[in-house]
Scaffold this motif. Structure first.
Motif, PDB file in Angstrom:
ATOM      1  N   PRO A 178     -16.353   2.846  12.488  1.00 60.36           N
ATOM      2  CA  PRO A 178     -17.330   2.923  11.529  1.00 60.36           C
ATOM      3  C   PRO A 178     -16.425   3.332  10.040  1.00 60.36           C
ATOM      4  CG  PRO A 178     -17.759   5.001  12.827  1.00 60.36           C
ATOM      5  CD  PRO A 178     -16.654   3.926  13.479  1.00 60.36           C
ATOM      6  N   ASN A 179     -17.128   3.326   9.195  1.00 67.82           N
ATOM      7  CA  ASN A 179     -16.545   3.655   7.808  1.00 67.82           C
ATOM      8  C   ASN A 179     -16.179   5.310   8.139  1.00 67.82           C
ATOM      9  OD1 ASN A 179     -17.221   1.212   7.022  1.00 67.82           O
ATOM     10  ND2 ASN A 179     -18.141   2.011   5.134  1.00 67.82           N
ATOM     11  N   GLY A 180     -14.962   5.812   7.829  1.00 70.41           N
ATOM     12  CA  GLY A 180     -14.504   7.180   7.802  1.00 70.41           C
ATOM     13  C   GLY A 180     -13.021   7.269   7.713  1.00 70.41           C
ATOM     14  N   TRP A 181     -12.646   8.520   7.641  1.00 71.81           N
ATOM     15  CA  TRP A 181     -11.094   8.629   7.207  1.00 71.81           C
ATOM     16  C   TRP A 181     -10.314   8.234   8.340  1.00 71.81           C
ATOM     17  CZ3 TRP A 181      -7.907  11.654  10.251  1.00 71.81           C
ATOM     18  CH2 TRP A 181      -8.382  12.555  11.111  1.00 71.81           C
ATOM     19  N   HIS A 182     -10.734   8.338   9.521  1.00 70.83           N
ATOM     20  CA  HIS A 182      -9.960   7.582  10.501  1.00 70.83           C
ATOM     21  C   HIS A 182      -9.486   6.284  10.376  1.00 70.83           C
ATOM     22  CE1 HIS A 182     -11.970  10.849  12.567  1.00 70.83           C
ATOM     23  NE2 HIS A 182     -11.053  11.045  13.251  1.00 70.83           N
ATOM     24  N   LEU A 183     -10.249   5.267  10.057  1.00 66.14           N
ATOM     25  CA  LEU A 183      -9.736   4.039   9.763  1.00 66.14           C
ATOM     26  C   LEU A 183      -8.973   3.849   8.493  1.00 66.14           C
ATOM     27  CD1 LEU A 183     -12.553   0.917   9.610  1.00 66.14           C
ATOM     28  CD2 LEU A 183     -10.460   0.820   8.440  1.00 66.14           C
ATOM     29  N   SER A 184      -9.396   4.606   7.365  1.00 58.18           N
ATOM     30  CA  SER A 184      -8.332   4.659   6.382  1.00 58.18           C
ATOM     31  C   SER A 184      -7.075   5.118   6.435  1.00 58.18           C
ATOM     32  CB  SER A 184      -8.978   5.440   5.196  1.00 58.18           C
ATOM     33  OG  SER A 184     -10.090   4.770   4.774  1.00 58.18           O
ATOM     34  N   ALA A 206      -1.436  11.365   2.284  1.00 60.41           N
ATOM     35  CA  ALA A 206      -0.392  10.764   2.691  1.00 60.41           C
ATOM     36  C   ALA A 206       0.170  11.695   3.839  1.00 60.41           C
ATOM     37  CB  ALA A 206       0.535  10.913   1.652  1.00 60.41           C
ATOM     38  N   ARG A 207       0.179  12.831   3.751  1.00 62.59           N
ATOM     39  CA  ARG A 207       0.707  13.714   5.157  1.00 62.59           C
ATOM     40  C   ARG A 207       0.321  13.202   6.566  1.00 62.59           C
ATOM     41  NH1 ARG A 207       3.898  18.127   5.804  1.00 62.59           N
ATOM     42  NH2 ARG A 207       3.409  19.533   7.509  1.00 62.59           N
ATOM     43  N   MET A 208      -1.054  13.098   6.542  1.00 62.41           N
ATOM     44  CA  MET A 208      -1.970  12.622   7.638  1.00 62.41           C
ATOM     45  C   MET A 208      -1.410  11.233   8.094  1.00 62.41           C
ATOM     46  SD  MET A 208      -3.793  13.362  10.144  1.00 62.41           S
ATOM     47  CE  MET A 208      -4.789  14.902   9.719  1.00 62.41           C
ATOM     48  N   ALA A 209      -1.309  10.344   7.031  1.00 61.49           N
ATOM     49  CA  ALA A 209      -0.738   9.009   7.294  1.00 61.49           C
ATOM     50  C   ALA A 209       0.626   9.006   8.005  1.00 61.49           C
ATOM     51  CB  ALA A 209      -0.746   8.141   6.057  1.00 61.49           C
ATOM     52  N   ASP A 210       1.460   9.977   7.591  1.00 58.63           N
ATOM     53  CA  ASP A 210       2.826  10.090   8.169  1.00 58.63           C
ATOM     54  C   ASP A 210       2.616  10.656   9.688  1.00 58.63           C
ATOM     55  OD1 ASP A 210       3.972   9.454   6.008  1.00 58.63           O
ATOM     56  OD2 ASP A 210       4.562  11.353   5.235  1.00 58.63           O
ATOM     57  N   ARG A 211       1.871  11.275   9.882  1.00 60.29           N
ATOM     58  CA  ARG A 211       1.468  11.999  11.158  1.00 60.29           C
ATOM     59  C   ARG A 211       1.052  11.128  12.244  1.00 60.29           C
ATOM     60  NH1 ARG A 211      -1.861  17.532  11.586  1.00 60.29           N
ATOM     61  NH2 ARG A 211      -0.212  17.989  10.237  1.00 60.29           N
ATOM     62  N   VAL A 212       0.103  10.245  11.683  1.00 54.46           N
ATOM     63  CA  VAL A 212      -0.445   9.341  12.552  1.00 54.46           C
ATOM     64  C   VAL A 212       0.581   8.139  12.926  1.00 54.46           C
ATOM     65  CG1 VAL A 212      -2.417   7.506  12.739  1.00 54.46           C
ATOM     66  CG2 VAL A 212      -2.985   9.646  11.984  1.00 54.46           C
ATOM     67  N   ALA A 213       1.338   7.788  11.850  1.00 56.25           N
ATOM     68  CA  ALA A 213       2.098   6.554  12.053  1.00 56.25           C
ATOM     69  C   ALA A 213       3.246   7.192  13.235  1.00 56.25           C
ATOM     70  CB  ALA A 213       2.984   6.431  10.687  1.00 56.25           C
ATOM     71  N   LEU A 214       3.589   8.337  13.214  1.00 58.16           N
ATOM     72  CA  LEU A 214       4.608   9.049  13.990  1.00 58.16           C
ATOM     73  C   LEU A 214       3.995   9.149  15.427  1.00 58.16           C
ATOM     74  CD1 LEU A 214       6.018  11.706  11.666  1.00 58.16           C
ATOM     75  CD2 LEU A 214       7.259   9.709  12.536  1.00 58.16           C
ATOM     76  N   ILE A 228       0.933  -1.367   0.065  1.00 65.18           N
ATOM     77  CA  ILE A 228      -0.074  -0.230  -0.165  1.00 65.18           C
ATOM     78  C   ILE A 228       0.864   1.197  -0.040  1.00 65.18           C
ATOM     79  CG2 ILE A 228      -0.323   0.303   2.574  1.00 65.18           C
ATOM     80  CD1 ILE A 228      -3.244   0.764   0.054  1.00 65.18           C
ATOM     81  N   ASN A 229       1.919   1.202   0.581  1.00 66.08           N
ATOM     82  CA  ASN A 229       3.030   2.402   0.680  1.00 66.08           C
ATOM     83  C   ASN A 229       3.342   2.603  -1.040  1.00 66.08           C
ATOM     84  OD1 ASN A 229       3.319   2.788   3.440  1.00 66.08           O
ATOM     85  ND2 ASN A 229       4.411   0.755   3.669  1.00 66.08           N
ATOM     86  N   TYR A 255      -4.813   2.543   8.775  1.00 63.64           N
ATOM     87  CA  TYR A 255      -4.257   1.631   8.106  1.00 63.64           C
ATOM     88  C   TYR A 255      -2.941   1.978   7.288  1.00 63.64           C
ATOM     89  CZ  TYR A 255      -3.282  -2.275   4.639  1.00 63.64           C
ATOM     90  OH  TYR A 255      -2.375  -3.209   4.110  1.00 63.64           O
ATOM     91  N   LEU A 256      -3.077   3.027   6.587  1.00 58.90           N
ATOM     92  CA  LEU A 256      -2.008   3.762   5.886  1.00 58.90           C
ATOM     93  C   LEU A 256      -0.786   3.812   6.945  1.00 58.90           C
ATOM     94  CD1 LEU A 256      -3.838   6.158   3.541  1.00 58.90           C
ATOM     95  CD2 LEU A 256      -2.951   3.944   2.962  1.00 58.90           C
TER      96      LEU A 256
END
Length: 547
Positions: free
Chosen positions: A88-94, A62-70, A26-27, A97-98
């Motif tokens: 539930p379905n929403g941006w937090h779940l997506s 992608a920037r938010m995925a980096d932020r949450v990963a950190l 996925i990356n 995972y990223l």
């Protein structure tokens, strides 16, 4: 967590040689989207409860995925750790995972309907270190439930609360601080990127053998299916995908989260099923593709027909989870103006079969489709001999997308040395290679696309002080496909009614959707000479075929 994905290595050489495993994660796909279309809309997420819409471009996602990963890294998450979420379905779940994929962590999505009974097993079995939940969803306080479970989950370090107000909130711990600008951000994000054969997703079945089984998937097993699926349905980066089916199921996760990233397509997420709002989203966002179980198709076709307002952008509705009645295919095709595609699959391998977009309409109601590229099917008898077309037997699947095995349950993998997975389903193949699921040898009822773990419900009812014998069977329902009926023989001098049965199961903290919707009390249940309950006779009773 030591992931024993024993079914991966023996298949690698052949899967790569055949071109099914492309060794992309996925990356890789997200990086391509950022490079090729950074300012295009990647994600639109509608929260019906909050009446709020959130949008991300590919660059923002992608920037938010980096932020949450950190943020996860600061919470102690490293490669191989399990992060569970009941969202539930929403941006937090997506994004979660990223973010996990950035760290080599494994995401374990669980259904929002699950309660203490299901979660206490799953989270303990997965050794989940972080669990992300909504503060509340559909009137239920998930944060309070998780806090009540913490003492029984020694591996759990953090409960993160979406829309929380304290130090444990998603924003405070994960999405708020711009950690992607920290000096050590790049080093953290690059040091543990997962490989294509590393476990990336852990998803639990509904527990047909008495307890749920953790299905392990890698990037290669998931994407080998998604590539074939998108190709079959002629989907591309120009499509807009609506996902209202739960993303804690493979349907939502693979085709609402992963597939749009693979394609570079716009994903539109809806957290609570509301067919009128779904129809509006299709029109507003130009949705071209969606999928769901039979109730979703029934409801959407009804509201579009009743409103008289068409959904001209919608090209394809893929329906899976239960057979589609022929009359529904005809009504939906007329109301939606879209091709209705039928499909069948499992958590263990994603979609296995679909009809073709240019198939005759009748195929969607009389078959579950033909195998996707990279999938082989066999229908066999009790001695594992292949049966001729038209005869019903056990369904075996050998596919590029077959799972890596059940976590810590390799003895249940049901996969032979040649890679054939015994699905536990009964089926037949026609002369053209189209599949029809004929029943389930494993004892499951599918209610609106949701598997009901019959054995677990029966076990709980056997503990009721008034119950001497119980058997749960399916009965047909026009909207949900199937509902559950409990046949009960009371103990001498005892009695039980519907209200009492429901109250008992609710006391056991069982998901509401698993509770039978009908109760039949009898003096005795039909049985074989050996004492085994004859469930087929109970089904006949419900249909009025016998007394």
């Amino acid at each position: 967590m030591d992931f024993d994905a024993v079914l991966i290595a023996p298949r690698r050489a052949a899967s790569v040689a055949a071109g099914h495993w492309q060794d992309r994660t996925i990356n890789d796909y997200l990086a391509a989207c950022v490079q090729e279309r950074p300012d295009a809309t990647a994600l639109t997420a509608l929260s019906i409860e909050r009446q709020h819409v959130t949008r991300f471009t590919w660059r923002e996602l992608a920037r938010m995925a980096d932020r949450v990963a950190l943020g996860l890294s600061r919470l102690g998450i490293v490669a191989g750790d399990v992060v569970s979420c009941q969202l539930p379905n929403g941006w937090h779940l997506s994004v979660l995972y990223l973010a996990c994929a950035r760290l080599g962590a494994v995401l374990n999505p669980v259904m929002p309907i699950f309660r203490e009974r299901e979660l206490s097993f799953m989270l303990a079995h997965a050794h989940s270190k972080v669990v992300v939940v909504p503060k509340a969803f559909r009137g239920f306080d998930h944060a309070q439930m998780l806090q009540g479970l913490r003492d029984a989950l020694p591996a759990l370090r953090h409960v993160v609360v979406v829309d929380g107000e304290g130090d444990d909130s998603f924003e405070a711990l994960l999405s708020g601080p711009p950690r992607e600008d920290d000096a050590d951000a790049a080093a953290i994000l690059l040091r543990s990127l997962p490989g294509p054969d590393d476990v990336t997703q852990l998803i639990y079945t509904s527990g047909t053998t008495g307890e749920p089984k953790g299905v392990m998937h890698t990037a290669n097993t998931l994407f080998s299916n998604i590539v074939a699926y998108a190709g079959r349905l002629q989907l591309s980066g120009d499509d807009v995908v609506l996902m209202a089916s739960p993303m804690a199921h493979q349907t939502g996760f693979m085709y609402g989260l992963m597939m749009p990233v693979m394609l570079g397509a716009h994903a539109v997420l809806q957290d609570i099923w509301d067919p009128a709002r779904a129809a509006a989203l299709i029109r507003e966002q130009g949705v071209t593709f969606t999928m769901g179980s039979t109730p979703f198709l029934t409801d959407l076709a009804r509201v579009v027909a009743e409103s008289g307002t068409p959904v001209p952008s919608l090209r394809t509705f893929l329906c899976a989870g239960a057979p589609i009645p022929g009359a529904l295919v005809e009504r939906a095709r007329s109301a939606l103006g879209a091709t209705i595609v039928s499909a069948w699959g499992m958590s263990e391998n994603g979609a296995v079969t679909t009809t073709l977009p240019d198939d005759a309409e009748a195929r969607s109601s009389t078959t579950d489709g033909c195998p996707l590229p990279g999938v082989e099917l066999r229908v066999v008898d009790g001695a594992d001999a292949d049966l001729p077309a038209g005869q019903t037997g056990r369904l075996l699947v050998r596919a590029c997308s077959n799972f890596g095995g059940y976590l810590q349950r390799p003895h249940l993998n049901n996969t032979d040395a040649e890679g054939w997975f015994d699905t536990g389903d009964l089926a037949r193949l026609d002369a053209h290679g189209y599949l029809r699921i004929a029943g389930r040898s494993k004892d499951v009822i599918i209610r609106g696309g949701e598997n009901i773990p019959v054995l677990e419900v029966e076990t709980l009812l056997y503990r009721h002080p008034a119950v001497a014998q119980v058997a749960i069977v399916a009965y047909p329902d026009a909207r949900l496909g199937e509902r559950a009926c409990a046949f009960v023989v009371p103990r001498p001098g005892q009695s039980i009614d519907m209200a009492g049965m429901v109250a008992w199961l609710r006391q056991q903290k069982m998901a509401l959707q698993y509770i039978p919707e009908k109760l039949v009390v009898r003096d005795a249940l039909p049985a074989t000479p050996a004492g085994k309950i004859q469930k087929f006779r109970l089904r006949e009773m419900l249909l009025g075929a016998t007394d």
